[in-house]
Design a protein around this motif. Sequence first.
Motif, PDB file in Angstrom:
ATOM      1  N   GLN A 172      10.104   0.947  -4.895  1.00  0.00           N
ATOM      2  CA  GLN A 172       8.817   0.168  -4.994  1.00  0.00           C
ATOM      3  C   GLN A 172       8.667  -0.379  -3.448  1.00  0.00           C
ATOM      4  OE1 GLN A 172       9.450  -3.271  -7.406  1.00  0.00           O
ATOM      5  NE2 GLN A 172      11.597  -3.268  -6.919  1.00  0.00           N
ATOM      6  N   SER A 174       8.310  -3.513  -2.990  1.00  0.00           N
ATOM      7  CA  SER A 174       8.509  -4.748  -2.934  1.00  0.00           C
ATOM      8  C   SER A 174       9.602  -5.286  -1.994  1.00  0.00           C
ATOM      9  CB  SER A 174       8.954  -5.205  -4.547  1.00  0.00           C
ATOM     10  OG  SER A 174       7.696  -4.942  -5.156  1.00  0.00           O
ATOM     11  N   ARG A 201      10.424   7.722  -7.592  1.00  0.00           N
ATOM     12  CA  ARG A 201      11.026   7.560  -9.049  1.00  0.00           C
ATOM     13  C   ARG A 201      11.346   8.529  -9.661  1.00  0.00           C
ATOM     14  NH1 ARG A 201       7.384   2.307 -11.456  1.00  0.00           N
ATOM     15  NH2 ARG A 201       7.519   1.196  -9.291  1.00  0.00           N
ATOM     16  N   ASP A 203      10.443   9.740 -12.208  1.00  0.00           N
ATOM     17  CA  ASP A 203       9.471   9.705 -13.304  1.00  0.00           C
ATOM     18  C   ASP A 203       9.074  11.356 -13.647  1.00  0.00           C
ATOM     19  OD1 ASP A 203       9.303   7.004 -13.607  1.00  0.00           O
ATOM     20  OD2 ASP A 203       7.243   6.861 -12.501  1.00  0.00           O
ATOM     21  N   SER A 210       3.638  10.543 -10.776  1.00  0.00           N
ATOM     22  CA  SER A 210       4.225  11.467  -9.904  1.00  0.00           C
ATOM     23  C   SER A 210       5.838  10.905  -9.303  1.00  0.00           C
ATOM     24  CB  SER A 210       3.323  11.541  -8.422  1.00  0.00           C
ATOM     25  OG  SER A 210       4.038  12.511  -7.776  1.00  0.00           O
ATOM     26  N   GLU A 286      -3.656   1.573 -15.671  1.00  0.00           N
ATOM     27  CA  GLU A 286      -3.097   0.335 -14.982  1.00  0.00           C
ATOM     28  C   GLU A 286      -3.107   0.915 -13.423  1.00  0.00           C
ATOM     29  OE1 GLU A 286       1.143   0.290 -15.912  1.00  0.00           O
ATOM     30  OE2 GLU A 286       1.542  -0.359 -13.869  1.00  0.00           O
TER      31      GLU A 286
HETATM   32  C1  FA5 Z   1       6.195  -2.274  -9.295  1.00  0.00           C
HETATM   33  O1  FA5 Z   1       6.524  -1.228  -8.801  1.00  0.00           O
HETATM   34  C2  FA5 Z   1       6.226  -3.752  -8.827  1.00  0.00           C
HETATM   35  N1  FA5 Z   1       6.943  -3.502  -7.707  1.00  0.00           N
HETATM   36  C3  FA5 Z   1       4.691  -4.146  -8.277  1.00  0.00           C
HETATM   37  C4  FA5 Z   1       4.692  -5.598  -8.239  1.00  0.00           C
HETATM   38  C5  FA5 Z   1       4.549  -6.358  -6.912  1.00  0.00           C
HETATM   39  C6  FA5 Z   1       4.559  -6.453  -9.515  1.00  0.00           C
HETATM   40  C7  FA5 Z   1       4.847  -7.618  -6.635  1.00  0.00           C
HETATM   41  C8  FA5 Z   1       4.532  -7.857  -9.071  1.00  0.00           C
HETATM   42  C9  FA5 Z   1       4.693  -8.377  -7.705  1.00  0.00           C
HETATM   43  P1  FA5 Z   1       4.927  -0.963 -11.207  1.00  0.00           P
HETATM   44  O2  FA5 Z   1       6.314  -0.156 -11.586  1.00  0.00           O
HETATM   45  O3  FA5 Z   1       4.177  -1.340 -12.250  1.00  0.00           O
HETATM   46  O4  FA5 Z   1       5.362  -2.198 -10.404  1.00  0.00           O
HETATM   47  O5  FA5 Z   1       4.184  -0.175 -10.123  1.00  0.00           O
HETATM   48  C10 FA5 Z   1       3.002  -0.786  -9.627  1.00  0.00           C
HETATM   49  C11 FA5 Z   1       1.867   0.511  -9.501  1.00  0.00           C
HETATM   50  O6  FA5 Z   1       2.354   1.545  -9.087  1.00  0.00           O
HETATM   51  C12 FA5 Z   1       1.410   0.815 -10.885  1.00  0.00           C
HETATM   52  O7  FA5 Z   1       0.357  -0.232 -11.327  1.00  0.00           O
HETATM   53  C13 FA5 Z   1       0.851   2.138 -10.582  1.00  0.00           C
HETATM   54  O8  FA5 Z   1      -0.555   1.810  -9.981  1.00  0.00           O
HETATM   55  C14 FA5 Z   1       1.497   2.767  -9.519  1.00  0.00           C
HETATM   56  N2  FA5 Z   1       2.687   3.604 -10.124  1.00  0.00           N
HETATM   57  C15 FA5 Z   1       3.910   3.489 -10.870  1.00  0.00           C
HETATM   58  N3  FA5 Z   1       4.444   4.355 -11.203  1.00  0.00           N
HETATM   59  C16 FA5 Z   1       3.814   5.370 -10.520  1.00  0.00           C
HETATM   60  C17 FA5 Z   1       3.996   6.903 -10.611  1.00  0.00           C
HETATM   61  N4  FA5 Z   1       5.033   7.600 -11.142  1.00  0.00           N
HETATM   62  N5  FA5 Z   1       2.906   7.681 -10.076  1.00  0.00           N
HETATM   63  C18 FA5 Z   1       1.906   6.990  -9.455  1.00  0.00           C
HETATM   64  N6  FA5 Z   1       1.560   5.824  -9.714  1.00  0.00           N
HETATM   65  C19 FA5 Z   1       2.626   5.099 -10.139  1.00  0.00           C
END
Ligand code: FA5
Length: 348
Positions: A172, A174, A201, A203, A210, A286
Motif C-alpha cells: 500500500q 500508506s 500484492r 492477489d 491486479s 470499490e
Molecule cells: C488500502 O490499501 C489502504 N491503505 C487504504 C487507506 C489509506 C485506508 C489510508 C485508510 C487510510 P485497500 O486494500 O482497500 O486499502 O486498497 C485501497 C484501494 O486500492 C482499493 O479501494 C482499490 O481501489 C485499490 N486496490 C486494492 N487492491 C487492488 C488490486 N488488487 N488491484 C487493483 N486495485 C486494487
Amino acid sequence: MGLHEQLEELKEKSLHEISHADHLKKLDAVRVNILGKKGPLTEILRGMKDIPKADRPKVGELSNRVRDNITEAIEKRRSELEKAITEKKLADEEIDVTLPGKPVSQGQPHVIQQIIDNIEDLFLGMGYQVIQGPEVETDKYNFEMLNLPKDHPARDMQDTFYITDEILMRSQTSPVQARTMEKHDFSKGPLKMISPGVVYRRDTDDATHSHQFHQVEGLVIDKHITMGDLKGTLETLAKELFGDRFEVRLRPSYFPFTEPSVEADVTCFNCMGKGCSVCKHTGWIEVLGAGMVHPNVLKMAGVDPEVYGGFAFGLGPDRFAMLRYGVDDIRNFYLNDVRFLTQFSKKG
Ligand code: FA5
C-alpha cells in the motif's frame, strides 16, 4: 622540326588533352605527363644546348609561355571539374520540401498516469504536496508504524510479497504517510500531502484486481480536522474525476490505521448498478479506503494525538481509469497493447 614547331605542337596537343580530361585524376595524370621531369617539355628544353646562342632567348621565352599556357589551362579545367562535382553533389542532395512528410508517431503518458496527473493537479491546487516513497519497504513502515504489529490478524487483508522477514514490496502507499509525518515540523504548519505510486500484492488477477497496481495516498494532519473535511475532499475528488455521472457511497469499514474508517464505492459503469460480473453482482465498484488517522499512528510518528488529528485515504487509480473509460478488465492496462492504449490520447 625545329624547337619552335615542337613547342607549338606540344602546346596544341596538351591543350587538347587537358580539355578532354573528364575527371580530376585524369587531369592530374595529364599534368604529370606534360610538365613532369620526364615529360616532353623538359625533353624539348634539353635540346636548347644544340641551338645557336642567339636563338636561345626567343626559344626560352616561347617555352615559358607554352608552360604558362598549359598550367593555366590545367587550372581552368580543374576548377571546371571541381565545380561540376559540387553541382552534382548539390543536385543529389536536393530536398524536395513539397513532398508530404512521414508521420512520426508520438508517445503519450499511460492512461493510468493520466489519471494520476489529473489527481495531482487537483490536490496541488488545494495546497497539497506530492511526495514519493520507496517501493521496496520495511515491515516497520508498511505495517508496524501503521498500527499493525507482527501477527496482527488484519495483515491478512493485504497478502504481501516478502523479500526477507523485514523487507517487502510495499502492499500500500500508506507507509509514505508514516515516513512523512515523522519528518514533518508541525510548528511550521499543517501537513497536507498525496503520494502516488505502485504497490504489490499476492492477489489473484481478475477483472478488478491486479498483483501490481497503483495507489494514491492522501493525508492531512492539523488541529481541528473532522470527518466532514474528509467527506468534502472525497466528494471534490469524485466530481473532478467522474463528473455527475456516477453515484458515490461511503460505507463503514475497517483499517487498523484509521478510526472510524470508510470505503468509497462508485456505481458500476458496466451495469449502472444492476449487478454484473465486473462488480461481482453488487452494482458498486470499490475505489478507495479512508478514515480518521488512528491516535496510535500519530503517537508512533511522534505527533501528539491530543493536539493534532487528521484524515487519510488510499485510492486506486486503476479502478478510477476503469470507471472513467468503461474498461471492463483491469488487465487491459497492463498488456501494453498500443492499439488499446492510444484510445486514451490526451488530445482525443
Ligand atoms: C488500502 O490499501 C489502504 N491503505 C487504504 C487507506 C489509506 C485506508 C489510508 C485508510 C487510510 P485497500 O486494500 O482497500 O486499502 O486498497 C485501497 C484501494 O486500492 C482499493 O479501494 C482499490 O481501489 C485499490 N486496490 C486494492 N487492491 C487492488 C488490486 N488488487 N488491484 C487493483 N486495485 C486494487
